[in-house]
Scaffold this motif. Structure first.
Motif, PDB file in Angstrom:
ATOM      1  N   UNK A   1      10.741   0.061  -6.056  1.00  0.00           N
ATOM      2  CA  UNK A   1      10.163   1.162  -5.283  1.00  0.00           C
ATOM      3  C   UNK A   1       9.519   2.173  -6.216  1.00  0.00           C
ATOM      4  N   UNK A   2       8.431   2.770  -5.751  1.00  0.00           N
ATOM      5  CA  UNK A   2       7.790   3.855  -6.487  1.00  0.00           C
ATOM      6  C   UNK A   2       7.544   5.007  -5.536  1.00  0.00           C
ATOM      7  N   UNK A   3       7.623   6.218  -6.064  1.00  0.00           N
ATOM      8  CA  UNK A   3       7.360   7.441  -5.306  1.00  0.00           C
ATOM      9  C   UNK A   3       6.389   8.268  -6.131  1.00  0.00           C
ATOM     10  N   UNK A   4       5.400   8.872  -5.451  1.00  0.00           N
ATOM     11  CA  UNK A   4       4.488   9.766  -6.162  1.00  0.00           C
ATOM     12  C   UNK A   4       4.227  10.997  -5.298  1.00  0.00           C
ATOM     13  N   UNK A   5       3.906  12.124  -5.926  1.00  0.00           N
ATOM     14  CA  UNK A   5       3.599  13.327  -5.155  1.00  0.00           C
ATOM     15  C   UNK A   5       2.225  13.212  -4.487  1.00  0.00           C
ATOM     16  N   UNK A   6       2.046  13.930  -3.399  1.00  0.00           N
ATOM     17  CA  UNK A   6       0.749  13.942  -2.699  1.00  0.00           C
ATOM     18  C   UNK A   6       0.547  15.298  -2.033  1.00  0.00           C
ATOM     19  N   UNK A   7      -0.699  15.622  -1.736  1.00  0.00           N
ATOM     20  CA  UNK A   7      -1.090  16.891  -1.089  1.00  0.00           C
ATOM     21  C   UNK A   7      -0.528  18.115  -1.805  1.00  0.00           C
ATOM     22  N   UNK A   8      -0.361  18.012  -3.103  1.00  0.00           N
ATOM     23  CA  UNK A   8       0.173  19.146  -3.866  1.00  0.00           C
ATOM     24  C   UNK A   8      -0.828  20.287  -3.973  1.00  0.00           C
ATOM     25  N   UNK A   9      -2.108  19.968  -3.841  1.00  0.00           N
ATOM     26  CA  UNK A   9      -3.139  20.996  -3.968  1.00  0.00           C
ATOM     27  C   UNK A   9      -3.648  21.496  -2.619  1.00  0.00           C
ATOM     28  N   UNK A  10      -3.014  21.081  -1.521  1.00  0.00           N
ATOM     29  CA  UNK A  10      -3.439  21.517  -0.185  1.00  0.00           C
ATOM     30  C   UNK A  10      -2.514  22.651   0.264  1.00  0.00           C
ATOM     31  N   UNK A  11      -3.049  23.873   0.384  1.00  0.00           N
ATOM     32  CA  UNK A  11      -2.191  24.993   0.798  1.00  0.00           C
ATOM     33  C   UNK A  11      -1.870  24.923   2.287  1.00  0.00           C
ATOM     34  N   UNK A  12      -0.709  25.403   2.652  1.00  0.00           N
ATOM     35  CA  UNK A  12      -0.344  25.537   4.068  1.00  0.00           C
ATOM     36  C   UNK A  12      -0.762  26.935   4.488  1.00  0.00           C
ATOM     37  N   UNK A  13      -1.731  27.023   5.346  1.00  0.00           N
ATOM     38  CA  UNK A  13      -2.230  28.324   5.758  1.00  0.00           C
ATOM     39  C   UNK A  13      -1.540  28.743   7.039  1.00  0.00           C
TER      40      UNK A  13
ATOM     41  N   UNK B   1       0.850  -1.190   0.000  1.00  0.00           N
ATOM     42  CA  UNK B   1       0.000   0.000   0.000  1.00  0.00           C
ATOM     43  C   UNK B   1       0.887   1.242   0.000  1.00  0.00           C
ATOM     44  N   UNK B   2       0.358   2.348  -0.517  1.00  0.00           N
ATOM     45  CA  UNK B   2       1.091   3.608  -0.472  1.00  0.00           C
ATOM     46  C   UNK B   2       1.250   4.041   0.977  1.00  0.00           C
ATOM     47  N   UNK B   3       2.406   4.604   1.340  1.00  0.00           N
ATOM     48  CA  UNK B   3       2.601   5.134   2.686  1.00  0.00           C
ATOM     49  C   UNK B   3       1.787   6.406   2.850  1.00  0.00           C
ATOM     50  N   UNK B   4       1.641   6.846   4.083  1.00  0.00           N
ATOM     51  CA  UNK B   4       0.982   8.120   4.367  1.00  0.00           C
ATOM     52  C   UNK B   4       1.838   9.241   3.772  1.00  0.00           C
ATOM     53  N   UNK B   5       1.215  10.272   3.292  1.00  0.00           N
ATOM     54  CA  UNK B   5       1.942  11.405   2.727  1.00  0.00           C
ATOM     55  C   UNK B   5       2.837  12.009   3.812  1.00  0.00           C
ATOM     56  N   UNK B   6       4.090  12.304   3.471  1.00  0.00           N
ATOM     57  CA  UNK B   6       5.028  12.808   4.473  1.00  0.00           C
ATOM     58  C   UNK B   6       4.875  14.301   4.754  1.00  0.00           C
ATOM     59  N   UNK B   7       3.979  14.989   4.035  1.00  0.00           N
ATOM     60  CA  UNK B   7       3.701  16.400   4.285  1.00  0.00           C
ATOM     61  C   UNK B   7       2.189  16.600   4.326  1.00  0.00           C
ATOM     62  N   UNK B   8       1.727  17.436   5.248  1.00  0.00           N
ATOM     63  CA  UNK B   8       0.296  17.710   5.371  1.00  0.00           C
ATOM     64  C   UNK B   8      -0.202  18.678   4.297  1.00  0.00           C
ATOM     65  N   UNK B   9       0.714  19.479   3.746  1.00  0.00           N
ATOM     66  CA  UNK B   9       0.317  20.480   2.774  1.00  0.00           C
ATOM     67  C   UNK B   9       1.498  20.858   1.886  1.00  0.00           C
ATOM     68  N   UNK B  10       1.211  21.609   0.821  1.00  0.00           N
ATOM     69  CA  UNK B  10       2.202  22.093  -0.140  1.00  0.00           C
ATOM     70  C   UNK B  10       2.991  20.978  -0.807  1.00  0.00           C
ATOM     71  N   UNK B  11       2.482  19.817  -0.853  1.00  0.00           N
ATOM     72  CA  UNK B  11       3.124  18.719  -1.570  1.00  0.00           C
ATOM     73  C   UNK B  11       4.102  17.929  -0.740  1.00  0.00           C
ATOM     74  N   UNK B  12       3.994  16.636  -0.865  1.00  0.00           N
ATOM     75  CA  UNK B  12       4.901  15.722  -0.196  1.00  0.00           C
ATOM     76  C   UNK B  12       5.076  14.504  -1.065  1.00  0.00           C
ATOM     77  N   UNK B  13       5.476  13.400  -0.456  1.00  0.00           N
ATOM     78  CA  UNK B  13       5.688  12.174  -1.209  1.00  0.00           C
ATOM     79  C   UNK B  13       5.066  10.985  -0.493  1.00  0.00           C
ATOM     80  N   UNK B  14       4.621  10.037  -1.305  1.00  0.00           N
ATOM     81  CA  UNK B  14       4.165   8.741  -0.819  1.00  0.00           C
ATOM     82  C   UNK B  14       5.049   7.694  -1.494  1.00  0.00           C
TER      83      UNK B  14
END
Length: 159
Positions: free
Chosen positions: A49-61, A13-26
């Motif tokens: 191994x595969x890596x994909x971007x995540x939370x790229x559309x979530x702004x850090x407010x 399974x994909x791991x949890x995104x390593x960043x809550x906002x502004x883009x991270x990796x799974x």
């Protein structure tokens, strides 16, 4: 001997995104299920191994942070005299720049909402005054034992 190519197993399974906002990796990984024979095709090492971007559309407010509610009122003492304790509490919650709790529908990463949740309690000792002759503290005293009960089917008696 038969020629056997390398065979990959299923992806994890994909791991949890390593960043809550502004883009991270799974990330996800897979193991080799079948090693190749001497003349078989080897597995590509990059395919483990595969890596994909995540939370790229979530702004850090910067306007969202954890804050505390106001303290509750102190509880009432339970004793009428002597020494006792009173308590009060407050909650740690998510707040916006206007000191308001954002609505549930606000676009805030779930992990940030969860990380703000906490509870704090204060306990204070209070002196309620002399108990006087009408309010004498009494130590706990046990009464007499009751008679033994009849034996139960399991051979146990209680008192």
């Amino acid at each position: 001997s038969q020629e056997v190519d390398c065979k990959w197993g299923s992806w994890s399974n994909w791991t949890k995104c390593d960043q809550e906002c502004k883009g991270g990796q799974q990330r996800r990984h897979r193991e080799i299920e079948q090693e190749p024979s001497v003349r078989g095709k080897p597995c590509e090492s990059r395919a483990a191994d595969q890596v994909r971007p995540c939370n790229t559309d979530v702004p850090c407010s910067a306007a969202v942070y954890c804050g505390w509610t106001d303290w509750s009122e102190w509880s009432s003492p339970t004793a009428d005299c002597g020494n006792d304790q009173v308590r009060r509490s407050r909650m740690r919650i998510l707040l916006d720049s206007d000191q308001n709790a954002p609505t549930e529908s606000a676009e805030i990463p779930r992990g940030l909402r969860q990380s703000c949740r906490a509870h704090e309690e204060e306990i204070a000792a209070v002196e309620l005054g002399d108990c006087g002759p009408d309010c004498i503290p009494v130590d706990c005293v046990f009464g007499d034992w009751s008679p033994w009960s009849d034996c139960s089917c399991s051979g146990v008696r209680s008192q």
